[in-house]
Each structure stands twice: as structure tokens, then as C-alpha cells.
Motif scaffolding. Structure first.
Motif, PDB file in Angstrom:
ATOM      1  N   CYS A  35       3.833 -96.178 -34.635  1.00  0.00           N
ATOM      2  CA  CYS A  35       5.244 -96.033 -34.253  1.00  0.00           C
ATOM      3  C   CYS A  35       5.930 -94.949 -35.085  1.00  0.00           C
ATOM      4  O   CYS A  35       6.723 -94.165 -34.558  1.00  0.00           O
ATOM      5  CB  CYS A  35       5.982 -97.363 -34.373  1.00  0.00           C
ATOM      6  N   ALA A  36       5.623 -94.887 -36.366  1.00  0.00           N
ATOM      7  CA  ALA A  36       6.183 -93.826 -37.214  1.00  0.00           C
ATOM      8  C   ALA A  36       5.701 -92.461 -36.734  1.00  0.00           C
ATOM      9  O   ALA A  36       6.482 -91.491 -36.709  1.00  0.00           O
ATOM     10  CB  ALA A  36       5.794 -94.053 -38.673  1.00  0.00           C
ATOM     11  N   ALA A  37       4.452 -92.364 -36.331  1.00  0.00           N
ATOM     12  CA  ALA A  37       3.923 -91.105 -35.813  1.00  0.00           C
ATOM     13  C   ALA A  37       4.618 -90.710 -34.508  1.00  0.00           C
ATOM     14  O   ALA A  37       4.872 -89.530 -34.259  1.00  0.00           O
ATOM     15  CB  ALA A  37       2.410 -91.198 -35.614  1.00  0.00           C
ATOM     16  N   ALA A  38       4.940 -91.691 -33.677  1.00  0.00           N
ATOM     17  CA  ALA A  38       5.654 -91.400 -32.428  1.00  0.00           C
ATOM     18  C   ALA A  38       7.080 -90.936 -32.701  1.00  0.00           C
ATOM     19  O   ALA A  38       7.566 -90.013 -32.052  1.00  0.00           O
ATOM     20  CB  ALA A  38       5.658 -92.625 -31.524  1.00  0.00           C
ATOM     21  N   VAL A  39       7.740 -91.558 -33.677  1.00  0.00           N
ATOM     22  CA  VAL A  39       9.102 -91.145 -34.036  1.00  0.00           C
ATOM     23  C   VAL A  39       9.113 -89.691 -34.491  1.00  0.00           C
ATOM     24  O   VAL A  39      10.017 -88.925 -34.156  1.00  0.00           O
ATOM     25  CB  VAL A  39       9.703 -92.081 -35.119  1.00  0.00           C
ATOM     26  N   SER A  40       8.077 -89.285 -35.222  1.00  0.00           N
ATOM     27  CA  SER A  40       8.016 -87.897 -35.703  1.00  0.00           C
ATOM     28  C   SER A  40       7.374 -86.947 -34.690  1.00  0.00           C
ATOM     29  O   SER A  40       7.232 -85.763 -34.965  1.00  0.00           O
ATOM     30  CB  SER A  40       7.271 -87.835 -37.040  1.00  0.00           C
ATOM     31  N   GLY A  41       6.989 -87.465 -33.521  1.00  0.00           N
ATOM     32  CA  GLY A  41       6.469 -86.614 -32.462  1.00  0.00           C
ATOM     33  C   GLY A  41       4.986 -86.314 -32.524  1.00  0.00           C
ATOM     34  O   GLY A  41       4.500 -85.461 -31.795  1.00  0.00           O
ATOM     35  N   HIS A  42       4.244 -87.031 -33.356  1.00  0.00           N
ATOM     36  CA  HIS A  42       2.811 -86.762 -33.505  1.00  0.00           C
ATOM     37  C   HIS A  42       1.939 -87.512 -32.506  1.00  0.00           C
ATOM     38  O   HIS A  42       0.794 -87.121 -32.278  1.00  0.00           O
ATOM     39  CB  HIS A  42       2.359 -87.071 -34.933  1.00  0.00           C
TER      40      HIS A  42
END
Length: 70
Positions: A35-42
Motif C-alpha cells: 500500500c505504501a508503494a502504491a501511494v508513492s506510485g511504485h
């Protein structure tokens, strides 16, 4: 039985995982990471959605993670 918590995207899922999670922790850390990776667009929002749903299912938590919201 509790009412499902509606989660409207990766940032809401990340907040839920960090502050309101009450279930199993086995897939929890992976879901937080994704989820953190999705928030940062990764990674995609759909990838985060699936990781969150898998963690919630494992923890036997009622969730509502609609498609198409960010």
C-alpha cells in the motif's frame, strides 16, 4: 458481526493497516509495504487492493475495497 469498513484506496488502506488493524499480522506487513508503494506510485492501486484484501481475508476481517478509487 461487524459492519465492513469501506476502504477507498491505497492511502486509506495504509492508514487502516497502521492505526486500526486488529487481525492476524502474517500478511499485514506485506500489505502495508504494498500500500505504501502504491501511494508513492511504485505499484498499481489494484495490486495494493489485492494485498489488502488478502491480509483482511487471512485475518477474517470484513472489508469493502471497491475498485477504481485511489
Amino acid at each position: 458481526m461487524s459492519v465492513p469498513q469501506a476502504i477507498g484506496g491505497a492511502s486509506e488502506a495504509l492508514d487502516f493497516l497502521a492505526n486500526r488493524w486488529k487481525g492476524s499480522r502474517r500478511k499485514h506487513a506485506f500489505a502495508r509495504e504494498i500500500c505504501a508503494a502504491a501511494v508513492s506510485g511504485h505499484v498499481s492501486q489494484e495490486t495494493a487492493r489485492q494485498a489488502f484484501i488478502q491480509a483482511a481475508d487471512e485475518a477474517k476481517m470484513s472489508t469493502c475495497a471497491p475498485r477504481g478509487r485511489s
